[in-house]
Design a protein around this motif. Structure first.
Motif, PDB file in Angstrom:
ATOM      1  N   GLU A   1       0.808  -1.219   0.000  1.00 29.74           N
ATOM      2  CA  GLU A   1       0.000   0.000   0.000  1.00 29.74           C
ATOM      3  C   GLU A   1       0.841   1.268   0.000  1.00 29.74           C
ATOM      4  O   GLU A   1       0.309   2.366   0.102  1.00 29.74           O
ATOM      5  N   HIS A   2       2.150   1.146  -0.098  1.00 33.84           N
ATOM      6  CA  HIS A   2       2.985   2.358  -0.069  1.00 33.84           C
ATOM      7  C   HIS A   2       2.694   3.211  -1.300  1.00 33.84           C
ATOM      8  O   HIS A   2       2.427   2.717  -2.393  1.00 33.84           O
ATOM      9  N   ASN A   3       2.728   4.535  -1.106  1.00 29.47           N
ATOM     10  CA  ASN A   3       2.422   5.484  -2.182  1.00 29.47           C
ATOM     11  C   ASN A   3       3.706   6.040  -2.771  1.00 29.47           C
ATOM     12  O   ASN A   3       3.968   7.249  -2.741  1.00 29.47           O
ATOM     13  N   ASP A   4       4.520   5.134  -3.287  1.00 34.67           N
ATOM     14  CA  ASP A   4       5.805   5.506  -3.881  1.00 34.67           C
ATOM     15  C   ASP A   4       6.755   6.170  -2.893  1.00 34.67           C
ATOM     16  O   ASP A   4       7.643   6.918  -3.296  1.00 34.67           O
ATOM     17  N   GLN A   5       6.535   5.938  -1.578  1.00 36.12           N
ATOM     18  CA  GLN A   5       7.505   6.437  -0.613  1.00 36.12           C
ATOM     19  C   GLN A   5       8.840   5.756  -0.851  1.00 36.12           C
ATOM     20  O   GLN A   5       8.894   4.570  -1.192  1.00 36.12           O
ATOM     21  N   ALA A   6       9.908   6.507  -0.640  1.00 38.13           N
ATOM     22  CA  ALA A   6      11.248   5.994  -0.915  1.00 38.13           C
ATOM     23  C   ALA A   6      11.738   5.047   0.162  1.00 38.13           C
ATOM     24  O   ALA A   6      12.615   4.219  -0.085  1.00 38.13           O
ATOM     25  N   VAL A   7      11.170   5.154   1.355  1.00 37.23           N
ATOM     26  CA  VAL A   7      11.679   4.402   2.498  1.00 37.23           C
ATOM     27  C   VAL A   7      10.550   3.565   3.105  1.00 37.23           C
ATOM     28  O   VAL A   7       9.489   4.096   3.454  1.00 37.23           O
ATOM     29  N   LEU A   8      10.796   2.259   3.223  1.00 39.29           N
ATOM     30  CA  LEU A   8       9.854   1.363   3.875  1.00 39.29           C
ATOM     31  C   LEU A   8      10.483   0.863   5.164  1.00 39.29           C
ATOM     32  O   LEU A   8      11.700   0.721   5.275  1.00 39.29           O
ATOM     33  N   GLY A   9       9.635   0.598   6.156  1.00 38.02           N
ATOM     34  CA  GLY A   9      10.143   0.089   7.417  1.00 38.02           C
ATOM     35  C   GLY A   9       9.059  -0.618   8.195  1.00 38.02           C
ATOM     36  O   GLY A   9       7.873  -0.544   7.851  1.00 38.02           O
ATOM     37  N   GLU A  10       9.447  -1.319   9.227  1.00 46.23           N
ATOM     38  CA  GLU A  10       8.476  -1.990  10.092  1.00 46.23           C
ATOM     39  C   GLU A  10       8.973  -1.958  11.532  1.00 46.23           C
ATOM     40  O   GLU A  10      10.131  -1.650  11.798  1.00 46.23           O
ATOM     41  N   ALA A  11       8.084  -2.295  12.441  1.00 42.66           N
ATOM     42  CA  ALA A  11       8.421  -2.325  13.868  1.00 42.66           C
ATOM     43  C   ALA A  11       7.827  -3.567  14.494  1.00 42.66           C
ATOM     44  O   ALA A  11       6.610  -3.692  14.615  1.00 42.66           O
ATOM     45  N   THR A  12       8.689  -4.503  14.860  1.00 39.35           N
ATOM     46  CA  THR A  12       8.269  -5.713  15.564  1.00 39.35           C
ATOM     47  C   THR A  12       9.210  -5.896  16.753  1.00 39.35           C
ATOM     48  O   THR A  12      10.295  -6.471  16.604  1.00 39.35           O
ATOM     49  N   PRO A  13       8.837  -5.394  17.934  1.00 40.47           N
ATOM     50  CA  PRO A  13       9.769  -5.423  19.065  1.00 40.47           C
ATOM     51  C   PRO A  13      10.183  -6.812  19.511  1.00 40.47           C
ATOM     52  O   PRO A  13      11.227  -6.960  20.144  1.00 40.47           O
ATOM     53  N   ASN A  14       9.405  -7.838  19.174  1.00 36.53           N
ATOM     54  CA  ASN A  14       9.807  -9.191  19.566  1.00 36.53           C
ATOM     55  C   ASN A  14      10.960  -9.739  18.724  1.00 36.53           C
ATOM     56  O   ASN A  14      11.501 -10.799  19.032  1.00 36.53           O
ATOM     57  N   TYR A  15      11.348  -9.034  17.659  1.00 34.05           N
ATOM     58  CA  TYR A  15      12.542  -9.442  16.916  1.00 34.05           C
ATOM     59  C   TYR A  15      13.779  -9.429  17.807  1.00 34.05           C
ATOM     60  O   TYR A  15      14.724 -10.174  17.576  1.00 34.05           O
ATOM     61  N   MET A  16      13.774  -8.578  18.805  1.00 30.46           N
ATOM     62  CA  MET A  16      14.908  -8.489  19.724  1.00 30.46           C
ATOM     63  C   MET A  16      15.154  -9.819  20.442  1.00 30.46           C
ATOM     64  O   MET A  16      16.293 -10.170  20.776  1.00 30.46           O
ATOM     65  N   TRP A  17      14.087 -10.574  20.645  1.00 29.81           N
ATOM     66  CA  TRP A  17      14.150 -11.840  21.389  1.00 29.81           C
ATOM     67  C   TRP A  17      14.791 -12.881  20.488  1.00 29.81           C
ATOM     68  O   TRP A  17      14.113 -13.653  19.810  1.00 29.81           O
ATOM     69  N   ASN A  18      16.098 -12.899  20.478  1.00 31.38           N
ATOM     70  CA  ASN A  18      16.862 -13.593  19.462  1.00 31.38           C
ATOM     71  C   ASN A  18      17.407 -14.942  19.928  1.00 31.38           C
ATOM     72  O   ASN A  18      17.994 -15.676  19.150  1.00 31.38           O
ATOM     73  N   VAL A  19      17.238 -15.259  21.206  1.00 33.12           N
ATOM     74  CA  VAL A  19      17.803 -16.481  21.769  1.00 33.12           C
ATOM     75  C   VAL A  19      16.692 -17.276  22.441  1.00 33.12           C
ATOM     76  O   VAL A  19      15.923 -16.733  23.245  1.00 33.12           O
ATOM     77  N   ALA A  20      16.604 -18.552  22.132  1.00 31.10           N
ATOM     78  CA  ALA A  20      15.580 -19.401  22.747  1.00 31.10           C
ATOM     79  C   ALA A  20      15.847 -19.561  24.235  1.00 31.10           C
ATOM     80  O   ALA A  20      16.992 -19.641  24.673  1.00 31.10           O
ATOM     81  N   THR A  21      14.808 -19.580  25.011  1.00 34.08           N
ATOM     82  CA  THR A  21      14.911 -19.769  26.456  1.00 34.08           C
ATOM     83  C   THR A  21      14.045 -20.958  26.848  1.00 34.08           C
ATOM     84  O   THR A  21      13.131 -21.347  26.105  1.00 34.08           O
TER      85      THR A  21
END
Length: 293
Positions: A60-80
């Motif tokens: 749905e981007h309107n030809d914006q030059a920069v795309l990004g996302e925010a998923t704070p659980n990506y930080m959880w990088n090590v299984a516990t």
């Protein structure tokens, strides 16, 4: 389109990521999907659908030059070893190498927060969502739903820093960069510079609260059988029961909300500090800076 995904806010949960994402989404040159948390790299059902599913979220981007996302659980990088409710078999770890394989150029934004306060905020969130019981202490439940393990910042960042060069990270500290109103503008300006877009300037949205604060009564209502959510995902909830639970809580007088306030004891805080102190010491060494907690 992969080359247009310029940045990802990877964490931490309850560290100001929603505030930052909401602000960046107003920038005319930035597109962030309406679905804020894509969970592509860390959840098996999404990742198994492939790159096409991931890119479809940005269509749905309107030809914006920069795309990004925010998923704070990506930080959880090590299984516990903890249990993560019904989602435990769906989680993917080693997020950093998975992301590097797809978008090695991406710039990574990290919002750190006092790990004890982050854990407490996460506990409130899980309790009011009905996943944990308000009748049990934080100490009894801190090894579930990432309440404690998501605050092991150094443990998770170690993998991220091995996969991506230092210049691709921008670290914010909630207590210094996000919470104080006097620093908000400078913080957003620095993030825009890091991403490579024009600065937004001072705007009212910088000073607005992003996340909804749940009334404590909602935690108790959500333990009732007809709205019990402890063992289901957000998508599995009965929407009618959820609306009813919210309506009952909103209409309750303030004295009832105060009466059922969810308490955090000194013993809870001490248990968190003791568990997290070794990670904190290593984190300061890793970042080469003193942290305000």
């Amino acid at each position: 389109m992969l080359d247009k995904i310029h940045f990802t806010i990877i964490g931490v949960q309850k560290g100001g990521t929603t505030w930052l994402s909401d602000i960046l989404s107003t920038h005319k040159d930035i597109h962030i999907p309406d679905r804020k948390e894509l969970h592509f790299y860390n959840q098996r059902p999404h990742y198994s659908q492939g790159v096409e599913w991931y890119l479809d979220n940005f269509k749905e981007h309107n030809d914006q030059a920069v795309l990004g996302e925010a998923t704070p659980n990506y930080m959880w990088n090590v299984a516990t070893p903890e249990e993560y409710a019904s989602e435990k078999d769906e989680l993917l770890f080693d997020v950093a190498p998975r992301m590097r394989a797809l978008i090695p150029h991406v710039k990574l934004i990290i919002c750190l927060r006092d790990p004890v306060e982050r854990a407490i905020s996460s506990y409130y969130h899980q309790v009011t969502r009905g996943r944990l019981s308000p009748l049990k202490t934080l100490r009894d439940q801190m090894h579930t739903h990432g309440i404690l393990s998501m605050s092991y910042y150094e443990q998770h960042l170690e993998t991220w820093f091995k996969e991506f060069p230092q210049e691709q990270f921008h670290v914010l500290v909630f207590e210094e960069d996000i919470r104080p109103d006097k620093n908000k503008l400078a913080t957003v300006d620095a993030v825009c510079d890091f991403i490579g877009v024009k600065r937004l300037g001072d705007q009212p949205i910088l000073y607005e609260r992003s996340n909804e604060k749940h009334d404590p009564l909602l935690a108790y209502i959500r333990q009732m059988p007809f709205v019990r959510f402890a063992n289901v995902t957000d998508e599995d909830r009965d929407p009618l029961a959820d609306r009813l639970a919210r309506a009952l809580s909103r209409r309750a007088p303030d004295w009832i909300q105060r009466m059922v306030e969810i308490k955090i004891t000194d013993e809870d805080r001490d248990a968190l500090r003791e568990a997290l102190q070794p990670d904190h010491d290593r984190l300061e060494s890793m970042l080469g800076r003193k942290l305000p907690w």
